[in-house]
Scaffold this active site. Structure first.
Site, PDB file in Angstrom:
ATOM      1  NE  ARG A  25     -12.152  20.434 -17.660  1.00 47.29           N
ATOM      2  CZ  ARG A  25     -13.221  20.647 -16.901  1.00 47.29           C
ATOM      3  NH1 ARG A  25     -13.983  19.647 -16.534  1.00 47.29           N
ATOM      4  NH2 ARG A  25     -13.531  21.861 -16.509  1.00 47.29           N
ATOM      5  CG  HIS A  62     -10.923  25.561 -13.619  1.00 53.02           C
ATOM      6  ND1 HIS A  62     -11.090  25.767 -14.983  1.00 53.02           N
ATOM      7  CD2 HIS A  62     -12.078  24.966 -13.195  1.00 53.02           C
ATOM      8  CE1 HIS A  62     -12.281  25.299 -15.346  1.00 53.02           C
ATOM      9  NE2 HIS A  62     -12.895  24.823 -14.281  1.00 53.02           N
ATOM     10  CD  GLN A  96     -15.612  27.911 -12.369  1.00 55.32           C
ATOM     11  OE1 GLN A  96     -15.881  26.982 -13.117  1.00 55.32           O
ATOM     12  NE2 GLN A  96     -16.536  28.743 -11.913  1.00 55.32           N
ATOM     13  CG  ASP A 113     -13.564  22.815  -6.353  1.00 60.11           C
ATOM     14  OD1 ASP A 113     -14.605  22.286  -6.785  1.00 60.11           O
ATOM     15  OD2 ASP A 113     -12.467  22.732  -6.934  1.00 60.11           O
ATOM     16  CB  CYS A 158     -16.146  25.898  -9.972  1.00 59.61           C
ATOM     17  SG  CYS A 158     -15.526  24.295  -9.421  1.00 59.61           S
ATOM     18  NE  ARG A 211     -16.118  28.277 -16.852  1.00 55.79           N
ATOM     19  CZ  ARG A 211     -15.766  27.002 -16.789  1.00 55.79           C
ATOM     20  NH1 ARG A 211     -16.218  26.234 -15.821  1.00 55.79           N
ATOM     21  NH2 ARG A 211     -14.911  26.488 -17.659  1.00 55.79           N
TER      22      ARG A 211
HETATM   23  N1  NVA Z   1     -11.292  21.004  -8.516  1.00 57.55           N
HETATM   24  C1  NVA Z   1     -12.245  20.357  -9.396  1.00 57.55           C
HETATM   25  C2  NVA Z   1     -12.881  21.359 -10.305  1.00 57.55           C
HETATM   26  C3  NVA Z   1     -13.930  20.781 -11.222  1.00 57.55           C
HETATM   27  C4  NVA Z   1     -14.485  21.794 -12.175  1.00 57.55           C
HETATM   28  C5  NVA Z   1     -11.560  19.260 -10.187  1.00 57.55           C
HETATM   29  O1  NVA Z   1     -10.443  19.487 -10.665  1.00 57.55           O
HETATM   30  O2  NVA Z   1     -12.132  18.187 -10.320  1.00 57.55           O
HETATM   31  N1   CP Z   2     -16.772  24.155 -13.243  1.00 51.46           N
HETATM   32  C1   CP Z   2     -16.423  23.354 -14.277  1.00 51.46           C
HETATM   33  O1   CP Z   2     -15.354  23.502 -14.875  1.00 51.46           O
HETATM   34  O2   CP Z   2     -17.342  22.423 -14.594  1.00 51.46           O
HETATM   35  P1   CP Z   2     -17.166  21.198 -15.609  1.00 51.46           P
HETATM   36  O3   CP Z   2     -16.196  20.233 -14.986  1.00 51.46           O
HETATM   37  O4   CP Z   2     -18.549  20.629 -15.743  1.00 51.46           O
HETATM   38  O5   CP Z   2     -16.636  21.731 -16.911  1.00 51.46           O
END
Ligand code: NVA
Ligand code: CP
Length: 310
Positions: free
Chosen positions: A107, A134, A137, A229, A269, A297
């Site tokens: 990540r 992502h 997800q 989101d 998500c 997930r």
């Molecule tokens: N769009 C959000 C998703 C978090 C799982 C982010 O990138 O922070």
């Molecule tokens: N939806 C998701 O990816 O959650 P986290 O940021 O908690 O991993």
């Protein structure tokens, strides 16, 4: 187990055919019901390294538990504790980690960094979220939609909010599976035009469609699924105040979703901000499936690990 995905990376759903995505989802459904533990030693002796340059609750826990439930091990690697944080190159990191691990989940911020890691590593690399995409997800999202709607092709999904990583992967996922996705974002926050074009190209072959607009009322009309989101993603904290003003008319609330289908399900998500991108009434209401989505997930990623690393 029939498996033509062994050794592959998961950088983007764009790299997977509709058949391969369905193969992952079918195995995810099977694993969800795997009470006998048929797959419990599939990854025996194998280790998934998990590099995090951003925080995580679901991705970290579900990947670690997925590896353990398949008989393997999930090793959490905080980027700030790795030499990567002190300037060791991605290339060297990928080469070294390939000598110890059987797969890497990462990540991070840049999609290019994930691609570079995959290039240098000779083990599967899985994108656990970048600023652009992502994909894991969306595998869970597709599994959830199929559970509730009984199919994917022809289902109408409305995405309301920021044209971000989740929106981009949803466009790829919907296009690959013949779904209709209608995105509403403010001017300047619409999804990436190259991704829109690529998803449209795929949708033209699968019977799906991609619609874009700035009016959320239009996007949610007769939708079977409404997704939103956060308005400020990880890394965009400094833009938060400005974004909150711009996105205020895009809140998923009762007034907006009364235009959707009566059986419409609501997805997010998570993490969610009640009273910002979604009202408490909707996310905590009877048509919200956000916790099934979060649970999936685990199942979708178990399927992914089983196919890529098994
Ligand atoms: N769009 C959000 C998703 C978090 C799982 C982010 O990138 O922070
Ligand atoms: N939806 C998701 O990816 O959650 P986290 O940021 O908690 O991993």
């Amino acid at each position: 187990m029939m498996n033509n995905l062994k050794g592959r990376d998961m950088l983007s759903l764009k790299d997977y055919t509709p058949e391969e995505i369905i193969q992952i989802l079918d195995l995810a459904d099977k694993l969800k019901k795997d009470a006998a533990g048929e797959y419990s030693s599939l990854l025996k002796g194998k280790t998934l390294g998990m590099i995090f340059q951003k925080p995580s609750t679901r991705t970290r826990v579900s990947f670690e538990v997925a590896a353990v439930q398949l008989g393997g091990y999930g090793l959490h690697l905080s980027a700030s504790d790795l030499q990567l944080g002190r300037g060791e190159t991605i290339d060297d990191t990928g080469k070294v980690l390939s000598r110890y691990l059987d797969g890497i989940m990462i990540r991070t911020f840049s999609q290019q960094d994930v691609a570079d890691l995959a290039e240098s590593a000779d083990i599967p690399v899985i994108n656990g979220l970048t600023d652009l995409l992502h994909p894991c997800q969306v595998l869970a999202d597709l599994q959830t939609i199929r559970e509730y709607k009984g199919k994917l092709a022809g289902v109408k999904l409305a995405y309301v909010g920021d044209g971000n990583n989740v929106c981009h992967s949803l466009m790829y996922g919907c296009a690959r599976t013949g779904m209709h996705i209608s995105v509403a974002s403010p001017e300047g926050y619409l999804p990436d035009t190259d991704i829109v074009a690529e998803a449209r190209e795929t949708a033209s072959q699968t019977g799906g469609s991609i619609a874009l607009q700035t009016n959320p009322m239009v996007a949610v009309q007769d939708a079977d699924v409404v997704v939103t989101d956060v308005w400020a993603s990880m890394g965009q904290e400094s833009e938060q105040n400005e974004r909150f003003k711009i996105f205020a008319p895009y809140q998923v609330n009762m007034d907006l979703v009364k235009r959707a289908s009566e059986e419409c399900i609501f997805m997010h998500c998570l993490p969610a901000h009640r009273g910002e991108e979604i009202s408490a009434e909707i996310i905590d209401g009877p048509n919200s499936v956000v916790f099934d989505e979060a649970e999936n997930r685990l199942h979708a990623q178990k399927a992914l690990l089983a196919l890529l690393m098994g």
